[in-house]
Design a protein around this motif. Structure first.
Motif: not given
Length: 483
Positions: A119-120, A123-125, A51-52, A96-97
């Motif tokens: 956090s995902s 990342l989209i934002w 994920e990281s 945040i992660d």
């Protein structure tokens, strides 16, 4: 002896030294973010997992695309602005992660449902914010273009700002504040975009009515006081700020809008009287609001002594102070503290998270990055050749610094807590999108300021000095007689 002529600054070469320096700085920022991910995942015991690596890879692609866009549409722009934002945004993603992992582990231990990863979503934002950044660079090829729509921007900003106050609470209220527009599975904070629109309007208005604010007025005690009718814009902003403070319970945005407009009026006029009048007006409005509305009194009481109401209203700021005290000078280390114990540690109190896990040294480094960002923004505003660009760039740069001051002041108990988010770092899509628009406008202003103006359509005639001019003796009898 040659005549004096204005020599315009020379433009930087397209895709030359500034963009290469920007690329190197972005790569250095990405390396620091990768090291932060590695330190955080090692401390939490998960290791540098898939994920990281996916988050870091996607973020790297976003940054490279953004850099290519700047190289293509703003080749002479300041090479420091984008890398500063990349590093701030990346550190925010790491923090945040880190809090996500702590919340997931707490849910597992309690046998509860695992919460979704913020956090995902962030990342989209981030991707959408960078896409909006590129769109602004393309759609605004000249930073003076928004001045043509100044009044439209002002009207749109007021509408966006007042919509949450008019909506029912179920469509606009979150944690006691009516500053949102809530849909099914989707929410937006229009005040973040209203901030940018109002800055454009104020810059356009001040340029159009510059003489009213710089010439007209009466002298009193060594200061030039403006006429009452010239106070209309400041009175209007004060009224809107009080309305937002009272009906939307949004103290932070009131301070942000009012402070930014006041700073822009001072930049436009250079008169200290505007600062004194503005501060006096806001003080009177704040005193009246304190006497009439309970939620304002609660904010002030918590600010004065948060430990007196530790288990109720003062719990959040008390926990934030405990966390920063635990961090000390060097911090507990990424992944080794307990920032998740502070309510809203991803949004309003991400400064507390930084202070706990990175310590005073890490927090000072983050504040230094914001200082560089604001200074370079002011530098772009000062070097541009038109009044609108100076006011727009100065207002945008000041808004970032002023928002940071309000956030850090609230978390550290310097001023009452306001509920604003830290630019580019806190979790939240509306704030991230609006701040990337601000970054795009600052980069556009810096690119226009560092580029040479277009050559004149006609060559500028060089007038020789009077000492080199040819002379001729004319006899008196040839001169015309007076009548």
């Amino acid at each position: 002896m040659s005549a004096f002529r204005h020599r315009p600054p020379q433009a930087k070469s397209r895709g030359g030294v500034p963009r290469n320096a920007e690329l190197l700085l972005c790569v250095a920022a990405l390396a620091l973010i990768a090291f932060a991910y590695l330190a955080m995942t090692s401390a939490t015991g998960t290791g540098f997992d898939g994920e990281s690596s996916r988050t870091l890879g996607v973020f790297t692609v976003f940054v490279l695309v953004t850099h290519i866009a700047v190289r293509r549409w703003a080749p002479a722009a300041d090479p420091v602005l984008l890398p500063c934002v990349v590093l701030l945004n990346g550190i925010g993603l790491v923090l945040i992660d880190r809090i996500d992992r702590a919340e997931m582990q707490a849910a597992r231990n309690a046998g509860k449902a695992i919460p979704s990863s913020d956090s995902s979503h962030q990342l989209i934002w981030t991707g959408l914010g960078m896409l909006l950044f590129v769109a602004v660079l393309i759609l605004v090829p000249d930073h003076t273009k928004p001045a043509r729509y100044g009044y439209t921007c002002g009207l749109a900003g007021l509408v966006a700002l007042l919509i949450p106050a008019l909506l029912p609470s179920r469509f606009s209220e979150v944690n006691g504040g009516k500053s949102w527009i809530l849909f099914s599975g989707f929410s937006i904070q229009p005040g973040e975009f209203a901030k940018v629109l109002l800055i454009i309007f104020v810059a356009a208005y001040l340029v159009a009515h510059r003489d009213l604010f710089t010439i007209a007025g009466k002298n009193f005690l060594g200061m030039t006081l403006p006429r009452l009718r010239d106070l209309a814009p400041l009175l209007g902003v004060t009224f809107v700020s009080v309305i937002v403070l009272v009906y939307e319970k949004n103290l932070g945005f009131s301070l942000l809008v009012f402070g930014t407009v006041l700073a822009m009026m001072y930049i436009a006029t250079g008169r200290a009287s505007w600062l004194l009048i503005g501060l006096g007006m806001f003080s009177v409005g704040a005193i009246i609001a304190y006497q009439l509305f309970g939620h304002v009194r609660v904010r002030v009481q918590v600010w004065r002594d948060p430990f007196a109401t530790y288990y109720t209203n003062g719990y959040q700021i008390s926990q934030g102070l405990f966390g920063m005290g635990t961090g000390g000078l060097a911090g507990t280390g990424l992944g080794s503290g307990r920032p998740q114990d502070v309510p809203f540690s991803k949004t309003d109190f991400i400064i507390s998270t930084i202070g706990e896990e990175l310590g005073l040294i890490g927090l000072a480094a983050v504040l230094a990055l914001f200082s560089i960002l604001c200074i370079r923004g002011f530098s772009a505003a000062l070097t541009t050749r038109d009044a609108f660009g100076k006011l727009l760039g100065g207002g945008l740069a000041f808004s970032i610094g002023w928002q940071l001051f309000v956030v850090v002041g609230g978390v550290t108990k310097l001023i009452p807590l306001t509920g604003l988010t830290t630019p580019f770092m806190s979790y939240g899509g509306s704030s991230l999108l609006a701040n990337y628009v601000i970054l795009a406008l600052l980069i556009r202003i810096s690119a226009d300021a560092r580029s040479a103006p277009p050559p004149p359509s006609r060559p500028i005639p060089v007038v020789p000095p009077i000492a080199d001019a040819m002379t001729e003796h004319v006899p008196r009898k040839l001169l015309p007689r007076r009548r």
